[in-house]
Design a protein around this motif. Structure first.
Motif, mmCIF file in Angstrom:
data_model
loop_
_atom_site.group_PDB
_atom_site.id
_atom_site.type_symbol
_atom_site.label_atom_id
_atom_site.label_comp_id
_atom_site.label_asym_id
_atom_site.label_seq_id
_atom_site.Cartn_x
_atom_site.Cartn_y
_atom_site.Cartn_z
ATOM 1 N N MET A 36 0.839 -1.576 -0.366
ATOM 2 C CA MET A 36 0.497 -0.308 0.103
ATOM 3 C C MET A 36 0.821 1.485 0.026
ATOM 4 N N ILE A 37 0.501 2.020 -0.420
ATOM 5 C CA ILE A 37 1.285 3.251 -0.077
ATOM 6 C C ILE A 37 0.644 4.516 0.494
ATOM 7 N N VAL A 38 1.773 4.853 1.640
ATOM 8 C CA VAL A 38 1.389 6.389 2.440
ATOM 9 C C VAL A 38 2.747 7.312 2.284
ATOM 10 N N TYR A 39 1.908 8.696 2.027
ATOM 11 C CA TYR A 39 3.350 9.490 1.708
ATOM 12 C C TYR A 39 3.520 10.040 2.703
ATOM 13 N N ASN A 40 4.701 10.894 2.409
ATOM 14 C CA ASN A 40 4.905 11.823 3.524
ATOM 15 C C ASN A 40 4.432 12.252 3.735
ATOM 16 N N GLY A 41 3.741 13.067 4.865
ATOM 17 C CA GLY A 41 3.134 14.136 5.314
ATOM 18 C C GLY A 41 3.891 15.071 4.968
ATOM 19 N N VAL A 42 3.377 16.396 5.009
ATOM 20 C CA VAL A 42 3.748 18.016 5.461
ATOM 21 C C VAL A 42 2.693 18.747 6.121
ATOM 22 N N ASP A 43 3.151 19.638 7.124
ATOM 23 C CA ASP A 43 2.199 20.456 8.132
ATOM 24 C C ASP A 43 1.673 21.244 7.245
ATOM 25 N N VAL A 44 0.690 20.693 5.788
ATOM 26 C CA VAL A 44 0.118 21.840 5.996
ATOM 27 C C VAL A 44 -0.282 23.029 6.200
ATOM 28 N N ASN A 45 -1.123 23.186 7.057
ATOM 29 C CA ASN A 45 -1.299 24.367 7.939
ATOM 30 C C ASN A 45 -0.195 25.654 8.436
ATOM 31 N N ALA A 46 1.093 25.002 8.649
ATOM 32 C CA ALA A 46 2.575 25.827 9.295
ATOM 33 C C ALA A 46 2.861 26.071 7.891
ATOM 34 N N LEU A 47 2.558 25.295 7.112
ATOM 35 C CA LEU A 47 2.773 26.121 6.032
ATOM 36 C C LEU A 47 2.226 27.422 5.389
ATOM 37 N N ARG A 48 0.300 27.315 5.140
ATOM 38 C CA ARG A 48 -0.017 28.017 4.703
ATOM 39 C C ARG A 48 0.187 29.248 5.972
ATOM 40 N N ARG A 49 0.778 29.393 7.091
ATOM 41 C CA ARG A 49 1.653 30.510 7.907
ATOM 42 C C ARG A 49 2.128 31.472 7.770
ATOM 43 N N VAL A 50 3.535 30.365 7.308
ATOM 44 C CA VAL A 50 4.267 30.880 6.113
ATOM 45 C C VAL A 50 3.744 31.734 5.098
ATOM 46 N N ALA A 206 -3.002 19.072 -1.628
ATOM 47 C CA ALA A 206 -2.202 18.462 -0.045
ATOM 48 C C ALA A 206 -3.312 18.523 1.166
ATOM 49 N N GLU A 207 -4.384 18.369 1.112
ATOM 50 C CA GLU A 207 -4.861 18.778 2.795
ATOM 51 C C GLU A 207 -5.655 17.341 2.582
ATOM 52 N N GLU A 208 -5.680 16.574 1.137
ATOM 53 C CA GLU A 208 -6.682 15.344 1.217
ATOM 54 C C GLU A 208 -5.841 14.436 0.966
ATOM 55 N N GLU A 209 -4.474 14.824 0.350
ATOM 56 C CA GLU A 209 -3.205 13.257 0.261
ATOM 57 C C GLU A 209 -1.892 13.202 0.382
ATOM 58 N N LEU A 210 -1.955 14.898 1.463
ATOM 59 C CA LEU A 210 -0.094 14.843 1.571
ATOM 60 C C LEU A 210 0.331 15.278 2.642
ATOM 61 N N SER A 211 -1.056 16.329 3.575
ATOM 62 C CA SER A 211 -0.917 16.495 5.292
ATOM 63 C C SER A 211 -0.963 15.525 5.818
ATOM 64 N N VAL A 212 0.485 16.177 6.731
ATOM 65 C CA VAL A 212 0.577 15.138 7.912
ATOM 66 C C VAL A 212 -0.032 14.050 8.660
ATOM 67 N N GLU A 213 -1.957 15.330 8.254
ATOM 68 C CA GLU A 213 -3.123 13.740 8.924
ATOM 69 C C GLU A 213 -3.738 12.837 8.137
ATOM 70 N N ALA A 214 -3.444 13.099 6.926
ATOM 71 C CA ALA A 214 -3.320 12.305 6.068
ATOM 72 C C ALA A 214 -2.224 10.999 5.881
ATOM 73 N N MET A 215 -0.770 11.464 6.199
ATOM 74 C CA MET A 215 0.048 10.228 6.899
ATOM 75 C C MET A 215 -0.536 9.182 7.533
ATOM 76 N N VAL A 216 -0.561 10.152 8.752
ATOM 77 C CA VAL A 216 -0.696 9.355 10.211
ATOM 78 C C VAL A 216 -2.094 8.121 9.348
ATOM 79 N N ASN A 217 -3.019 9.145 9.134
ATOM 80 C CA ASN A 217 -3.935 7.707 9.019
ATOM 81 C C ASN A 217 -3.495 6.918 8.055
ATOM 82 N N GLY A 218 -3.027 6.417 6.836
ATOM 83 C CA GLY A 218 -2.510 5.885 6.264
ATOM 84 C C GLY A 218 -1.590 5.171 6.724
#
Length: 230
Positions: A36-50, A206-218
């Motif tokens: 199965m595939i689990v993408y490496n997640g990024v902190d979407v909210n932190a990056l959007r704050r930047v 990014a929200e649906e597939e690449l976030s830290v939350e998506a990675m954790v769920n994966g």
């Protein structure tokens, strides 16, 4: 030898590339069924704050393109520099930021070596990320760009089909073709409607597939599946 219940890959491209080396068709089929595939997640909210802070303080340079990555031959930076000479002929105020370090640092002019937090600020201020790497297992900087709503231009390689072409969040070209690569950059710097479509799709992906939350769920699903397969 322990029985492997599940193989987890960081991208579909890596999974298929790995399985391609398995010559036994029955073994390859069994491995595929346990993969199965689990993408490496990024902190979407932190990056959007930047992004929001940089946009508030500096705005976005709508004619700027940025490359962030290791300066190695396979990353395709030399193709980028050569193609960008064509871009400035069509878009005179276009700017190119190259951020990174590596073996070919000395071969490329106008290099800016910056720490990662500063690199993210340059990404936030730029309009487009370009990632001309000839080979990549995943491409974390693409995820970071998408979190900020930045379209991406990549080389026509396996990773780009999965991360750019399928989510329709940028352009995939042959970066070895100088004219084709330059035209892609010109298009995203001048076609606002297309840019906005790609930007919206990048943010959503990014929200649906690449976030830290998506990675954790994966990974939670991966452990559940592994337990069930054990």
């Amino acid at each position: 030898r322990p029985e492997i219940a599940l193989w987890v890959y960081i991208s579909r491209f890596v999974m298929m590339d790995t399985l391609a080396w398995v010559r036994d068709e029955e073994l390859r089929r069994r491995m595929l069924n346990k993969s199965m595939i689990v993408y490496n997640g990024v902190d979407v909210n932190a990056l959007r704050r930047v992004r929001d802070r940089v946009v508030r303080e500096l705005g976005i340079d709508e004619h700027s393109i940025v490359f962030i990555g290791r300066l190695m031959e396979y990353k395709g930076v030399k193709f980028l520099v050569r193609a960008f000479r064509r871009v400035v002929n069509e878009v005179p105020d276009a700017k190119l930021h190259i951020i990174g370090d590596g073996p070919i640092y000395g071969d490329i002019s106008n290099i800016i070596a910056l720490p990662r937090p500063k690199a993210m600020e340059v990404l936030a201020e730029s309009a487009v990320l370009t990632h001309p790497s000839l080979y990549e297992s995943f491409g974390m900087v693409i995820s970071e760009a998408y979190a900020m709503g930045k379209p991406v231009i990549t080389h026509r390689a396996g990773y780009a089909v999965e991360l750019v072409e399928e989510p329709k969040a940028g352009l995939v070209v042959n970066v070895l073709n100088e004219e084709e690569y330059a035209n892609a950059m010109i298009t995203l710097l001048t076609d606002k409607d297309l840019y906005n479509k790609f930007s919206q799709r990048a943010s959503l992906f990014a929200e649906e597939e690449l976030s830290v939350e998506a990675m954790v769920n994966g990974y939670v699903n991966a452990y559940k599946r592994a337990i069930n397969n054990a």
